[in-house]
Scaffold this active site. Structure first.
Site, PDB file in Angstrom:
ATOM      1  N   ALA A   3       6.703  -5.629  66.870  1.00  0.00           N
ATOM      2  CA  ALA A   3       6.280  -6.788  67.648  1.00  0.00           C
ATOM      3  C   ALA A   3       5.953  -7.965  66.732  1.00  0.00           C
ATOM      4  O   ALA A   3       6.325  -9.113  67.018  1.00  0.00           O
ATOM      5  CB  ALA A   3       5.069  -6.424  68.502  1.00  0.00           C
ATOM      6  N   HIS A  44       2.652  -1.635  74.249  1.00  0.00           N
ATOM      7  CA  HIS A  44       2.269  -0.499  75.091  1.00  0.00           C
ATOM      8  C   HIS A  44       1.974  -0.972  76.519  1.00  0.00           C
ATOM      9  O   HIS A  44       2.553  -1.940  77.000  1.00  0.00           O
ATOM     10  CB  HIS A  44       1.118   0.289  74.456  1.00  0.00           C
ATOM     11  CG  HIS A  44       1.422   0.785  73.081  1.00  0.00           C
ATOM     12  ND1 HIS A  44       2.639   1.321  72.737  1.00  0.00           N
ATOM     13  CD2 HIS A  44       0.668   0.826  71.953  1.00  0.00           C
ATOM     14  CE1 HIS A  44       2.616   1.671  71.455  1.00  0.00           C
ATOM     15  NE2 HIS A  44       1.444   1.372  70.956  1.00  0.00           N
TER      16      HIS A  44
END
Length: 298
Positions: A119, A173
């Site tokens: 990310a 997540h």
């Protein structure tokens, strides 16, 4: 099984997160749902940034890693061809308290879940940033030129943004499904951004297997991992019970996003996506060395 029989088995120490997708993949191995033959698996559950950093010392035979983190681990680990977490037109997100555009993020302080996460690599590529402190060096704050950042536990980032302790948050997540519950606004979905840029899925994570195990053990353990993933897909309801506390419907949705055909095997397009992402990271000056990828099919 007798203690002697157990002691004679080859011990495989596995690191993965308690997140719904990892938990789903490893359910069969962790709960003795498949026959593991001469191998005995020991599971250690930790967040992905901790696992990325543990992998530098090579202490785990099999470990979940961010694909950005893997760029620094090719001397010790190969990638299992199964176990991918791939964002197919979706992925990590940047969220804020007030609506804004991508360009508005420049000059802002962004809360991130770790410098080795994929990310963070994607965020730099999107915003044209290059970390002044190398990602491999453990640190908690830094400057990428176009934005600054502070590292937090991934499950604290939504709270940090809500409290105003950072201008924006980079979420991974299940936060990708729950940020709206805290009144936060999506600025950019990096998986969508990457798809528009490359027409490829955004490769987030994988499983790395230690090279010093030798070819035979690497193949056999990778095959068992694939069997565990397939067991989860074939026994979805059962496998969804195994993981960090999360509303069942959201857990089901999240697992559907990140455990799928890509997870059974990266495939040619998945491999292309990994190579492209890490190449762009190198060309941008974020990843110091070109990355030679090695996949173990099992």
């Amino acid at each position: 099984m007798s203690n002697t029989a157990t002691e004679n088995k080859i011990q495989i120490h596995v690191g993965h997160s308690p997140d719904p997708d990892d938990a789903f993949m490893f359910h069969a191995l962790a709960n003795d749902k498949i026959e593991t033959g001469k191998y005995q698996f020991h599971h250690e559950l930790q967040d992905i940034e901790t696992l990325n950093r543990r992998a530098f010392s090579g202490e785990l035979e099999l470990t979940a890693v961010s694909l950005h983190g893997y760029a620094y681990l090719t001397d010790k680990y190969a990638l299992c061809a199964c176990g991918a977490s791939m964002g197919d037109d979706y992925g990590p997100m940047v969220v804020t308290r007030e609506p804004m555009g991508i360009e508005d993020l420049k000059g802002k302080k962004i809360a991130i879940p770790g410098t080795l996460t994929t990310a963070f690599l994607g965020l730099n590529l999107c915003l044209g940033g290059v970390p002044k402190t190398p990602a491999k060096e453990e640190h908690s704050t830094g400057d990428c030129g176009t934005f600054t950042y502070e590292v937090y536990e991934f499950d604290e980032i939504l709270n940090v943004v809500e409290r105003g302790e950072a201008d924006a948050g980079l979420i991974i997540h299940e936060g990708q499904l729950t940020y709206g519950d805290q009144g936060l606004h999506l600025v950019v979905d990096l998986g969508k951004w990457w798809m528009e840029k490359t027409s490829l899925p955004f490769p987030l994570g994988g499983n790395a297997i230690r090279k010093d195990m030798g070819a035979e053990q690497m193949d056999e353990v990778t095959k068992l991992l694939r069997e565990s993933i397939q067991f989860g897909l074939d026994n979805r309801k059962e496998a969804l019970q195994y993981g960090r506390n999360l509303d069942h419907a959201k857990a089901d949705e999240f697992v559907g996003m990140y455990v799928n055909d890509w997870t059974v095997d990266f495939g040619d397009r998945g491999r292309e996506a990994v190579a492209r992402l890490l190449q762009e990271g190198h060309e941008a000056g974020i990843i110091p060395e070109p990355v030679e990828l090695e996949f173990i099919s099992g």
